[in-house]
Design an enzyme around this catalytic site. Structure first.
Site, PDB file in Angstrom:
ATOM      1  N   ARG A 122       0.817  -1.244   0.000  1.00  0.00           N
ATOM      2  CA  ARG A 122       0.000   0.000   0.000  1.00  0.00           C
ATOM      3  C   ARG A 122       0.835   1.271   0.000  1.00  0.00           C
ATOM      4  NH1 ARG A 122      -2.983  -3.224   3.588  1.00  0.00           N
ATOM      5  NH2 ARG A 122      -4.718  -4.182   2.479  1.00  0.00           N
ATOM      6  N   LYS A 144       3.292  11.814 -10.762  1.00  0.00           N
ATOM      7  CA  LYS A 144       2.436  11.002 -11.641  1.00  0.00           C
ATOM      8  C   LYS A 144       3.182   9.717 -11.985  1.00  0.00           C
ATOM      9  CE  LYS A 144      -0.398  14.223 -14.306  1.00  0.00           C
ATOM     10  NZ  LYS A 144      -0.669  14.690 -15.681  1.00  0.00           N
ATOM     11  N   GLU A 186       9.759  18.663 -24.346  1.00  0.00           N
ATOM     12  CA  GLU A 186       9.081  19.027 -23.090  1.00  0.00           C
ATOM     13  C   GLU A 186       9.544  20.410 -22.613  1.00  0.00           C
ATOM     14  OE1 GLU A 186       6.539  17.399 -21.945  1.00  0.00           O
ATOM     15  OE2 GLU A 186       6.804  15.239 -22.160  1.00  0.00           O
ATOM     16  N   LYS A 223       7.675  23.447 -13.288  1.00  0.00           N
ATOM     17  CA  LYS A 223       6.907  22.248 -12.910  1.00  0.00           C
ATOM     18  C   LYS A 223       6.514  22.342 -11.427  1.00  0.00           C
ATOM     19  CE  LYS A 223       5.606  17.783 -13.418  1.00  0.00           C
ATOM     20  NZ  LYS A 223       5.562  16.626 -14.274  1.00  0.00           N
ATOM     21  N   GLU A 233      -4.167  17.615 -10.418  1.00  0.00           N
ATOM     22  CA  GLU A 233      -4.679  17.971 -11.741  1.00  0.00           C
ATOM     23  C   GLU A 233      -6.186  18.227 -11.777  1.00  0.00           C
ATOM     24  OE1 GLU A 233      -2.575  16.068 -15.081  1.00  0.00           O
ATOM     25  OE2 GLU A 233      -4.465  16.112 -16.153  1.00  0.00           O
ATOM     26  N   ARG A 237      -2.894  22.162 -13.532  1.00  0.00           N
ATOM     27  CA  ARG A 237      -1.850  21.204 -13.955  1.00  0.00           C
ATOM     28  C   ARG A 237      -2.091  20.662 -15.361  1.00  0.00           C
ATOM     29  NH1 ARG A 237       1.195  16.404 -10.476  1.00  0.00           N
ATOM     30  NH2 ARG A 237       2.435  15.652 -12.224  1.00  0.00           N
ATOM     31  N   ASN A 241      -0.103  19.281 -20.036  1.00  0.00           N
ATOM     32  CA  ASN A 241      -0.433  18.302 -21.075  1.00  0.00           C
ATOM     33  C   ASN A 241      -0.428  18.923 -22.474  1.00  0.00           C
ATOM     34  OD1 ASN A 241      -0.819  16.307 -19.137  1.00  0.00           O
ATOM     35  ND2 ASN A 241      -2.943  16.921 -18.798  1.00  0.00           N
ATOM     36  N   HIS A 244       0.009  16.915 -25.613  1.00  0.00           N
ATOM     37  CA  HIS A 244      -0.020  15.508 -25.216  1.00  0.00           C
ATOM     38  C   HIS A 244      -1.240  14.752 -25.737  1.00  0.00           C
ATOM     39  CE1 HIS A 244       3.348  16.606 -22.776  1.00  0.00           C
ATOM     40  NE2 HIS A 244       3.403  15.457 -22.166  1.00  0.00           N
ATOM     41  N   HIS A 248      -0.226  11.576 -27.432  1.00  0.00           N
ATOM     42  CA  HIS A 248      -0.559  10.218 -26.965  1.00  0.00           C
ATOM     43  C   HIS A 248      -1.207   9.408 -28.084  1.00  0.00           C
ATOM     44  CE1 HIS A 248      -0.598  11.268 -22.364  1.00  0.00           C
ATOM     45  NE2 HIS A 248       0.611  11.227 -22.890  1.00  0.00           N
ATOM     46  N   HIS A 260       7.791   9.273 -26.833  1.00  0.00           N
ATOM     47  CA  HIS A 260       6.900  10.241 -26.186  1.00  0.00           C
ATOM     48  C   HIS A 260       7.287  11.676 -26.564  1.00  0.00           C
ATOM     49  CE1 HIS A 260       4.261  11.937 -23.147  1.00  0.00           C
ATOM     50  NE2 HIS A 260       5.278  12.667 -22.715  1.00  0.00           N
TER      51      HIS A 260
HETATM   52  P1  NAD Z   1      12.905   6.309 -21.648  1.00  0.00           P
HETATM   53  O1  NAD Z   1      12.788   6.141 -20.189  1.00  0.00           O
HETATM   54  O2  NAD Z   1      12.423   5.191 -22.511  1.00  0.00           O
HETATM   55  O3  NAD Z   1      14.439   6.616 -21.997  1.00  0.00           O
HETATM   56  C1  NAD Z   1      14.779   6.775 -23.351  1.00  0.00           C
HETATM   57  C2  NAD Z   1      15.950   5.853 -23.735  1.00  0.00           C
HETATM   58  O4  NAD Z   1      17.158   6.393 -23.217  1.00  0.00           O
HETATM   59  C3  NAD Z   1      15.854   4.440 -23.200  1.00  0.00           C
HETATM   60  O5  NAD Z   1      16.348   3.553 -24.156  1.00  0.00           O
HETATM   61  C4  NAD Z   1      16.780   4.473 -21.992  1.00  0.00           C
HETATM   62  O6  NAD Z   1      17.309   3.210 -21.690  1.00  0.00           O
HETATM   63  C5  NAD Z   1      17.859   5.403 -22.462  1.00  0.00           C
HETATM   64  N1  NAD Z   1      18.591   6.148 -21.446  1.00  0.00           N
HETATM   65  C6  NAD Z   1      18.065   6.726 -20.334  1.00  0.00           C
HETATM   66  N2  NAD Z   1      18.997   7.455 -19.721  1.00  0.00           N
HETATM   67  C7  NAD Z   1      20.136   7.347 -20.451  1.00  0.00           C
HETATM   68  C8  NAD Z   1      21.428   7.908 -20.345  1.00  0.00           C
HETATM   69  N3  NAD Z   1      21.736   8.798 -19.383  1.00  0.00           N
HETATM   70  N4  NAD Z   1      22.349   7.572 -21.270  1.00  0.00           N
HETATM   71  C9  NAD Z   1      22.034   6.726 -22.292  1.00  0.00           C
HETATM   72  N5  NAD Z   1      20.818   6.179 -22.460  1.00  0.00           N
HETATM   73  C10 NAD Z   1      19.881   6.498 -21.545  1.00  0.00           C
HETATM   74  O7  NAD Z   1      12.172   7.619 -22.161  1.00  0.00           O
HETATM   75  P2  NAD Z   1      12.023   9.088 -21.562  1.00  0.00           P
HETATM   76  O8  NAD Z   1      11.956   9.967 -22.744  1.00  0.00           O
HETATM   77  O9  NAD Z   1      12.994   9.363 -20.503  1.00  0.00           O
HETATM   78  O10 NAD Z   1      10.593   9.040 -20.859  1.00  0.00           O
HETATM   79  C11 NAD Z   1       9.414   8.828 -21.601  1.00  0.00           C
HETATM   80  C12 NAD Z   1       8.347   8.301 -20.678  1.00  0.00           C
HETATM   81  O11 NAD Z   1       8.092   9.262 -19.644  1.00  0.00           O
HETATM   82  C13 NAD Z   1       7.039   8.047 -21.374  1.00  0.00           C
HETATM   83  O12 NAD Z   1       6.521   6.798 -20.989  1.00  0.00           O
HETATM   84  C14 NAD Z   1       6.138   9.158 -20.872  1.00  0.00           C
HETATM   85  O13 NAD Z   1       4.784   8.794 -20.847  1.00  0.00           O
HETATM   86  C15 NAD Z   1       6.688   9.364 -19.482  1.00  0.00           C
HETATM   87  N6  NAD Z   1       6.381  10.704 -18.922  1.00  0.00           N
HETATM   88  C16 NAD Z   1       5.856  10.752 -17.684  1.00  0.00           C
HETATM   89  C17 NAD Z   1       5.590  11.973 -17.099  1.00  0.00           C
HETATM   90  C18 NAD Z   1       5.064  12.032 -15.694  1.00  0.00           C
HETATM   91  O14 NAD Z   1       4.687  13.122 -15.250  1.00  0.00           O
HETATM   92  N7  NAD Z   1       5.048  10.938 -14.961  1.00  0.00           N
HETATM   93  C19 NAD Z   1       5.884  13.158 -17.786  1.00  0.00           C
HETATM   94  C20 NAD Z   1       6.433  13.070 -19.053  1.00  0.00           C
HETATM   95  C21 NAD Z   1       6.685  11.824 -19.620  1.00  0.00           C
HETATM   96  N1  GLY Z   2       3.702  15.678 -17.475  1.00  0.00           N
HETATM   97  C1  GLY Z   2       2.436  16.177 -17.113  1.00  0.00           C
HETATM   98  C2  GLY Z   2       2.278  16.357 -15.653  1.00  0.00           C
HETATM   99  O1  GLY Z   2       3.168  16.065 -14.870  1.00  0.00           O
HETATM  100  O2  GLY Z   2       1.255  16.794 -15.236  1.00  0.00           O
END
Ligand code: NAD
Ligand code: GLY
Length: 353
Positions: A122, A144, A186, A223, A233, A237, A241, A244, A248, A260
């Protein structure tokens, strides 16, 4: 450069950005939470070989024990199967409520690990150690967490705020160029929705050195400001998006072959074009957004028809019954959350191509 900020929402946590901070993670954790915790490190197959040893050595120096779980890199791993596998492994390793998940990686690792931490017994502590630009400026901050379902992106998730965020500027040095672009998308988003001067700093492509570090910290500050006002949100907030809802849909239609950040880049251009069509902003705003996306060498045209995107958007989280909210620019640095009926959205999409 070193920058520390505190996010004060329903509870507060520190966000530390510094060169080489992964090698100091153990002491930062020990000084806040003590050493009487086992760190359950979750990472991916690209990141752990690069930064795993630095992190584990630092934990050992601080007297913090650890276990490691690594899953295959990429959005394809952001699934309920990966989540369940992690939860089962945590139980098999005897992880308890006083232990700590450490998410070492990009947004995929951060999102899956945060959700695992929110569900396990939990809810246990989660520390985010983002290693991509995108994760540093966006996903690691704000709580998130999610995995994707077959029906759509991030449909299974929870709010689970991190207890600490540690971003090591050095990790940018090993990022492939596409991933730098993902982060740029972003960062440009923050400029369009919130900060015209930030947008200007990004409009000629990727800054470097100390300027890049400064920009990363400015994005995190935005942020924080937004999340502090509306952590769950209910309204404001939603502006985060921007791009997005289109993005998406593009990710889903490509079966996540389009990343993404790249999808958000295309979505940002489409959202600016939609704002012009709805007479919310001038064509000049659209041209500025397009030009910044191009300067960052990001894609700006959707590989999918507006009709296909519309159908996919109907499954988006941002749909509420018979309406959907789009974040649209008024001018650079100012945006509006525009609620459209599904009929209005259909008409808009028919005219967007
Ligand atoms: P990712 O986590 O897939 O990383 C991209 C690639 O880079 C992967 O292959 C990873 O292994 C590699 N990598 C990571 N760090 C590295 C480094 N320092 N050196 C070399 N390679 C490295 O993608 P991302 O762009 O970091 O994140 C995208 C995800 O984040 C999506 O799923 C998206 O929905 C999510 N997201 C979430 C929020 C939130 O608020 N929670 C906000 C924006 C995006
Ligand atoms: N990336 C969108 C949020 O954190 O609200």
């Amino acid at each position: 450069m070193e920058n520390t900020r505190k996010l004060n929402a329903h509870s507060s946590y520190d966000i530390l950005c510094a060169d080489g901070i992964i090698s100091r993670a153990g002491e930062e954790i020990k000084s806040r939470f003590g050493a009487d915790t086992t760190a359950y490190i979750i990472s991916d197959s690209n990141v752990f070989p690069l930064y795993g040893e630095k992190l584990t050595a630092s934990l050992s120096r601080a007297g913090i024990g650890y276990k490691v779980k690594v899953f295959p890199a990429g959005e394809g791993s952001k699934t309920p199967d990966t989540l369940i596998d992690i939860l089962n492994s945590m139980a098999e390793e005897g992880i308890s409520r006083s232990d700590t998940v450490i998410a070492l990686g990009g947004g995929v690792v951060g999102d899956v690990s945060g959700l695992a931490a929110s569900l396990y017994e939990r809810g246990i502590r989660c520390i985010q150690v983002p290693t991509t630009l995108l994760a540093a400026v966006d996903s690691s901050v704000g709580g998130k967490t999610a995995v994707n379902l077959k029906a759509g992106k991030n449909l299974c998730g929870a709010f689970h705020r991190p207890s600490l965020v540690l971003f090591d500027f050095d990790t940018v040095k090993t990022l492939p160029s596409e991933c730098i672009g993902d982060g740029m998308a972003e960062m440009i988003k923050y400029g369009v929705i919130y900060d015209a001067s930030l947008f200007a700093s990004l409009s000629n492509g990727l800054p470097s050195g100390e300027e890049l570090k400064d920009i990363i910290c400015r994005c995190i500050k935005i942020k924080i400001e937004v999340v502090e006002q509306d952590e769950f949100e209910g309204g404001l907030r939603m502006i985060l998006n921007y791009g997005h809802t289109f993005g998406h849909a593009i990710e889903k239609l490509s079966s996540y072959a389009v990343s993404h950040g790249h999808a958000v880049a295309i979505g940002s251009v489409l959202a600016a074009r939609a704002a012009v069509k709805l007479s919310l902003c001038t064509g000049e705003v659209y041209e500025k957004v397009l030009s910044a996306i191009k300067a960052a060498s990001l894609p700006y045209e959707s590989p999918y028809s507006c009709d296909d995107m519309y159908k996919c958007m109907l499954n988006d989280k941002k749909r509420r019954g018979s309406s959907i909210s789009l974040v649209l620019p008024r001018e650079i640095g100012k945006c509006e959350i525009k609620k459209l009926s599904l009929d209005e959205l259909k008409e808009l999409m028919e005219n967007l191509g």
